[in-house]
Design a protein around this motif. Structure first.
Motif, PDB file in Angstrom:
ATOM      1  N   PRO A  56       0.740  -1.254   0.021  1.00 40.81           N
ATOM      2  CA  PRO A  56      -0.068   0.303  -0.061  1.00 40.81           C
ATOM      3  C   PRO A  56       0.733   1.194   0.091  1.00 40.81           C
ATOM      4  CG  PRO A  56      -0.921  -1.651   1.574  1.00 40.81           C
ATOM      5  CD  PRO A  56       0.336  -2.236   0.950  1.00 40.81           C
ATOM      6  N   ALA A  57       1.989   1.157   0.813  1.00 42.67           N
ATOM      7  CA  ALA A  57       2.747   2.484   0.644  1.00 42.67           C
ATOM      8  C   ALA A  57       3.442   2.745  -0.734  1.00 42.67           C
ATOM      9  CB  ALA A  57       3.795   2.212   1.666  1.00 42.67           C
ATOM     10  N   ALA A  58       3.874   1.682  -1.362  1.00 37.99           N
ATOM     11  CA  ALA A  58       4.116   1.885  -2.876  1.00 37.99           C
ATOM     12  C   ALA A  58       2.923   2.510  -3.805  1.00 37.99           C
ATOM     13  CB  ALA A  58       4.566   0.669  -3.560  1.00 37.99           C
ATOM     14  N   VAL A  59       1.867   2.086  -3.640  1.00 42.22           N
ATOM     15  CA  VAL A  59       0.735   2.641  -4.265  1.00 42.22           C
ATOM     16  C   VAL A  59       0.643   4.019  -4.120  1.00 42.22           C
ATOM     17  CG1 VAL A  59      -1.650   2.569  -4.743  1.00 42.22           C
ATOM     18  CG2 VAL A  59      -0.081   0.342  -4.635  1.00 42.22           C
ATOM     19  N   ALA A  60       0.652   4.353  -2.607  1.00 40.68           N
ATOM     20  CA  ALA A  60       0.706   5.878  -2.164  1.00 40.68           C
ATOM     21  C   ALA A  60       1.838   6.650  -2.677  1.00 40.68           C
ATOM     22  CB  ALA A  60       0.636   5.881  -0.573  1.00 40.68           C
ATOM     23  N   ALA A  61       2.970   5.946  -3.044  1.00 41.93           N
ATOM     24  CA  ALA A  61       4.227   6.459  -3.373  1.00 41.93           C
ATOM     25  C   ALA A  61       3.823   7.016  -4.887  1.00 41.93           C
ATOM     26  CB  ALA A  61       5.635   5.749  -3.238  1.00 41.93           C
ATOM     27  N   PHE A  62       3.295   6.285  -5.556  1.00 41.45           N
ATOM     28  CA  PHE A  62       2.943   6.509  -7.149  1.00 41.45           C
ATOM     29  C   PHE A  62       1.934   7.504  -7.144  1.00 41.45           C
ATOM     30  CE2 PHE A  62      -0.730   6.002  -9.894  1.00 41.45           C
ATOM     31  CZ  PHE A  62       0.003   6.443 -10.879  1.00 41.45           C
ATOM     32  N   THR A  63       1.138   7.900  -6.312  1.00 41.80           N
ATOM     33  CA  THR A  63       0.253   8.902  -6.272  1.00 41.80           C
ATOM     34  C   THR A  63       0.472  10.098  -5.543  1.00 41.80           C
ATOM     35  OG1 THR A  63      -1.113   8.322  -4.099  1.00 41.80           O
ATOM     36  CG2 THR A  63      -1.822   7.255  -6.522  1.00 41.80           C
ATOM     37  N   SER A  64       1.682  10.178  -4.987  1.00 41.10           N
ATOM     38  CA  SER A  64       2.294  11.269  -4.341  1.00 41.10           C
ATOM     39  C   SER A  64       3.178  12.222  -5.244  1.00 41.10           C
ATOM     40  CB  SER A  64       2.958  10.876  -3.033  1.00 41.10           C
ATOM     41  OG  SER A  64       3.699  12.160  -2.449  1.00 41.10           O
ATOM     42  N   SER A  65       2.887  13.511  -5.428  1.00 36.14           N
ATOM     43  CA  SER A  65       3.463  14.217  -6.131  1.00 36.14           C
ATOM     44  C   SER A  65       5.166  14.250  -5.788  1.00 36.14           C
ATOM     45  CB  SER A  65       3.078  15.598  -6.460  1.00 36.14           C
ATOM     46  OG  SER A  65       3.084  16.196  -5.054  1.00 36.14           O
ATOM     47  N   ASN A  66       5.398  13.899  -4.433  1.00 30.93           N
ATOM     48  CA  ASN A  66       6.758  14.051  -3.979  1.00 30.93           C
ATOM     49  C   ASN A  66       7.376  12.713  -3.999  1.00 30.93           C
ATOM     50  OD1 ASN A  66       6.422  16.975  -3.514  1.00 30.93           O
ATOM     51  ND2 ASN A  66       5.303  16.576  -1.673  1.00 30.93           N
ATOM     52  N   SER A  67       6.877  11.772  -4.827  1.00 30.84           N
ATOM     53  CA  SER A  67       7.455  10.488  -4.662  1.00 30.84           C
ATOM     54  C   SER A  67       8.868  10.589  -5.283  1.00 30.84           C
ATOM     55  CB  SER A  67       6.518   9.561  -5.574  1.00 30.84           C
ATOM     56  OG  SER A  67       7.170   8.213  -5.603  1.00 30.84           O
ATOM     57  N   PRO A  85       7.988   0.936  -6.951  1.00 34.18           N
ATOM     58  CA  PRO A  85       8.046   0.794  -8.329  1.00 34.18           C
ATOM     59  C   PRO A  85       8.601   2.080  -8.979  1.00 34.18           C
ATOM     60  CG  PRO A  85       5.959   1.546  -7.282  1.00 34.18           C
ATOM     61  CD  PRO A  85       6.658   1.181  -6.306  1.00 34.18           C
ATOM     62  N   ILE A  86       9.156   1.901 -10.317  1.00 33.34           N
ATOM     63  CA  ILE A  86       9.578   3.027 -10.972  1.00 33.34           C
ATOM     64  C   ILE A  86       8.742   3.260 -12.264  1.00 33.34           C
ATOM     65  CG2 ILE A  86      11.676   3.966 -12.373  1.00 33.34           C
ATOM     66  CD1 ILE A  86      12.204   3.135  -9.583  1.00 33.34           C
ATOM     67  N   TRP A  87       8.023   4.487 -12.234  1.00 32.17           N
ATOM     68  CA  TRP A  87       7.234   4.890 -13.187  1.00 32.17           C
ATOM     69  C   TRP A  87       7.737   5.987 -14.139  1.00 32.17           C
ATOM     70  CZ3 TRP A  87       2.245   3.034 -13.192  1.00 32.17           C
ATOM     71  CH2 TRP A  87       1.668   2.491 -12.021  1.00 32.17           C
ATOM     72  N   GLU A  88       7.220   5.604 -15.426  1.00 34.53           N
ATOM     73  CA  GLU A  88       7.657   6.239 -16.703  1.00 34.53           C
ATOM     74  C   GLU A  88       7.247   7.908 -16.590  1.00 34.53           C
ATOM     75  OE1 GLU A  88       6.550   6.393 -21.546  1.00 34.53           O
ATOM     76  OE2 GLU A  88       6.635   4.489 -20.246  1.00 34.53           O
ATOM     77  N   SER A  89       5.864   8.190 -15.857  1.00 33.16           N
ATOM     78  CA  SER A  89       5.430   9.157 -15.614  1.00 33.16           C
ATOM     79  C   SER A  89       4.439   9.230 -14.610  1.00 33.16           C
ATOM     80  CB  SER A  89       4.677   9.903 -16.958  1.00 33.16           C
ATOM     81  OG  SER A  89       3.788   9.428 -17.561  1.00 33.16           O
ATOM     82  N   ARG A  90       4.032  10.328 -14.105  1.00 32.05           N
ATOM     83  CA  ARG A  90       3.158  10.623 -13.046  1.00 32.05           C
ATOM     84  C   ARG A  90       1.774  11.070 -13.794  1.00 32.05           C
ATOM     85  NH1 ARG A  90       6.913  12.901  -9.512  1.00 32.05           N
ATOM     86  NH2 ARG A  90       6.488  14.807 -10.454  1.00 32.05           N
ATOM     87  N   GLN A  91       0.720   9.942 -13.734  1.00 37.33           N
ATOM     88  CA  GLN A  91      -0.619  10.128 -14.171  1.00 37.33           C
ATOM     89  C   GLN A  91      -1.565   9.495 -13.548  1.00 37.33           C
ATOM     90  OE1 GLN A  91      -1.015   9.752 -18.581  1.00 37.33           O
ATOM     91  NE2 GLN A  91       1.213   9.442 -18.784  1.00 37.33           N
ATOM     92  N   GLY A  92      -2.541  10.157 -13.055  1.00 35.07           N
ATOM     93  CA  GLY A  92      -3.583   9.589 -12.168  1.00 35.07           C
ATOM     94  C   GLY A  92      -4.673   8.911 -12.875  1.00 35.07           C
ATOM     95  N   ASP A  93      -4.557   8.302 -14.114  1.00 33.09           N
ATOM     96  CA  ASP A  93      -5.609   7.879 -14.784  1.00 33.09           C
ATOM     97  C   ASP A  93      -5.934   6.229 -14.431  1.00 33.09           C
ATOM     98  OD1 ASP A  93      -3.554   6.123 -16.207  1.00 33.09           O
ATOM     99  OD2 ASP A  93      -3.129   8.013 -17.529  1.00 33.09           O
ATOM    100  N   THR A  94      -6.994   6.066 -15.020  1.00 31.26           N
ATOM    101  CA  THR A  94      -7.430   4.526 -14.729  1.00 31.26           C
ATOM    102  C   THR A  94      -6.148   3.728 -15.165  1.00 31.26           C
ATOM    103  OG1 THR A  94      -9.703   5.149 -15.181  1.00 31.26           O
ATOM    104  CG2 THR A  94      -9.171   2.653 -15.391  1.00 31.26           C
TER     105      THR A  94
END
Length: 537
Positions: free
Chosen positions: A18-29, A76-85
């Protein structure tokens, strides 16, 4: 067929927390990689997708059998921050222990998001020790490899009536998940987007089947293109070394090709001949008959069962779909047509070609000329000719050919292990050469039926060589064949049945009987029975 596997060496999976999911949605991740995509509008979430909690933290093992040394909370390492489905679903799926679960929900969500009209979109998520410990350059390389060269990949291309084409891609490997789409040419209108979005559930089902172990074909929904807006569909899937699948559908043809280590199967249906097809009941009867014959050919020639299952799925699903244009005026009315009575005598199927070609091997090191192989070809072709409708002629011909060869142990309870020593050379070598043909000819003169003639033939040829301690001790040859010719014109003369009270019903039964009798038969004994079977009793 080998199960769906990743080609990456010694992959290590860990469940996202759950912390990793929160990290994705956080703008300061701090785990977000460098953006390399154009942001797209947020798509409507699939039902229940956002409400599903992240997968629990479960320690998984590496391919070496040891517990992963990576921490369970590996970010996780994301390509870009996007809050889409799509990103939300990827955050949920990245922790899945099974590769097949990494695509769950992404097929429908990708089509939904593409249908919103964005020109392009790209997203990926990496979850591996290499990605976590690597710098941005390493992560960029891993991301590029994931998008372009993933071991599990599905590409979907859709072309609209206006000529626009959109391309969608899903990929997964031991390191992560990637999705992207782009409008390759043209523009989409609202109707195009609605037609694309309507294929979402069908695309999701196709992905679910391909990701199953063993993989299956579930392409029926993709066969029903809305030809008012979509003119062509192409799907290409690569499932590691286990299976490659290509699907094409447009107004003129539907085809599926699948290749595995066991061989290649192909099925193509001529959609332009669907005006000659019969009722749904008639089609189902014909499909069932052919599937039984495919099973019989596989057993007789010792074909690969998994490849045969894919072949049967493709055959049934391609004959169940329809991509015929529905807009009035799309096609000119033909000068000649098969009327209802004609179609009721035919097989009920659109014309097709189909084949299974097994991988050839020479398992006996002492007799390399003895090759194990399996080649099965089956087809149907229908022609309609004549100067005018009242003087038309219809010929429908179906044919099949089976050529196969295989080795078999002399003792059923002992496996065959052919080597260079004489003690291993105890076996039989079988060679199969079968053919079947069915031809129905219907003719009219001045509007009156003059011909309804059925010709059928089947032959089976088996040669068996028996070896004991490497010495040929016997050879046998068993040829079987049968042929019949029947003409039903006299029973179908116009007005003849009208003289009895139930004439219309009896005529209907006769037409159905001719259709069933005319289906291709590869068994000589069944052909002989067809020659004596009474119709319209």
């Amino acid at each position: 067929m080998s199960p769906l596997t990743s080609v990456s060496p010694s992959p290590v999976y860990t469940s996202i927390t759950p912390a990793a999911v929160a990290a994705f949605t956080s703008s300061n991740s701090p785990t977000v990689g460098t953006a390399s995509s154009t942001s797209a509008p947020t798509a409507t979430a699939t039902s229940g997708a956002s409400a599903r909690p992240p997968a629990p933290v479960l320690p998984l093992y590496s391919a070496s059998g040891r517990l992963s040394e990576a921490p369970a909370s590996m970010p996780p390492i994301w390509e870009s921050r996007q809050g889409d489905t799509l990103s939300t679903l990827m955050a949920r799926n990245i922790g899945a222990g099974q590769m097949s679960e990494r695509w769950t929900g992404l097929g429908k969500a990708l089509l939904d998001q593409a249908s919103l009209g964005g020109g392009s979109y790209s997203q990926s998520v990496l979850l591996s020790t290499t990605a976590t410990q690597g710098n941005s350059d390493v992560q960029a390389v891993l991301r590029d490899q994931l998008h372009r060269f993933a071991s599990q990949r599905v590409d979907l291309s859709l072309t609209t009536q206006s000529g626009a084409r959109i391309e969608l891609h899903l990929a997964a490997n031991a390191d992560g998940i990637a999705v992207d789409f782009k409008l390759a040419q043209g523009t989409l209108d609202d109707d195009d987007r609605a037609a694309m979005s309507a294929l979402g559930d069908a695309f999701e089902q196709a992905l679910k089947g391909l990701a199953a172990q063993p993989p299956t074909l579930d392409l029926d929904g993709l066969m029903h293109l809305d030809q008012q807006h979509l003119t062509a569909l192409d799907l290409n899937a690569t499932l590691g070394d286990a299976l490659q699948v290509q699907l094409h559908a447009d107004a003129s043809q539907r085809s599926v090709t699948a290749t595995s280590a066991a061989g290649t199967m192909k099925v193509a249906v001529d959609a332009t001949s669907e005006t000659l097809a019969g009722s749904a009941q008639q089609r189902q009867r014909a499909i069932a008959s052919y599937l039984q014959q495919f099973d019989a050919a596989t057993r007789r020639g010792h074909g690969d069962a998994a490849l045969s299952d894919l072949f049967k799925d493709a055959f049934a699903q391609l004959h169940g779909g329809s991509t015929t244009p529905t807009r009035p005026g799309d096609q000119l009315a033909p000068a000649l047509v098969a009327d209802l009575n004609d179609r009721r005598m035919l097989s009920g199927l659109a014309d097709f070609t189909a084949s299974i070609t097994g991988a050839s091997v020479a398992p006996n090191p002492l007799r390399r000329d003895e090759v194990d192989g399996f080649d099965y070809q089956v087809s149907q072709h229908t022609s309609l000719s004549g100067a005018r409708q009242a003087d038309r002629s219809i010929v429908q011909q179906a044919q099949a050919r089976l050529k196969a060869s295989y080795h078999q142990s002399l003792q059923a309870d002992l496996p065959l292990r052919l080597g260079t020593d004489r003690q291993s050379q105890n076996y039989t070598y079988h060679q199969i050469d079968d053919q079947a043909d069915s031809r129905l000819e219907i003719g009219y003169r001045l509007g009156y039926m003059t011909q309804a003639r059925l010709q059928q033939s089947a032959s089976q040829d088996s040669r068996v060589s028996k070896y004991v301690l490497g010495q040929l001790v016997s050879q046998s040859h068993t040829p079987l064949q049968a042929q019949i010719v029947r003409d039903f014109a006299a029973q179908l003369q116009d007005g003849k049945e009208a003289r009895v009270a139930d004439g219309a019903y009896r005529r209907s039964q006769l037409l159905d009987g001719i259709s069933a009798l005319g289906l291709l038969q590869a068994d000589p004994d069944q052909v002989r029975r067809n020659g004596t079977q009474l119709l319209n009793d």
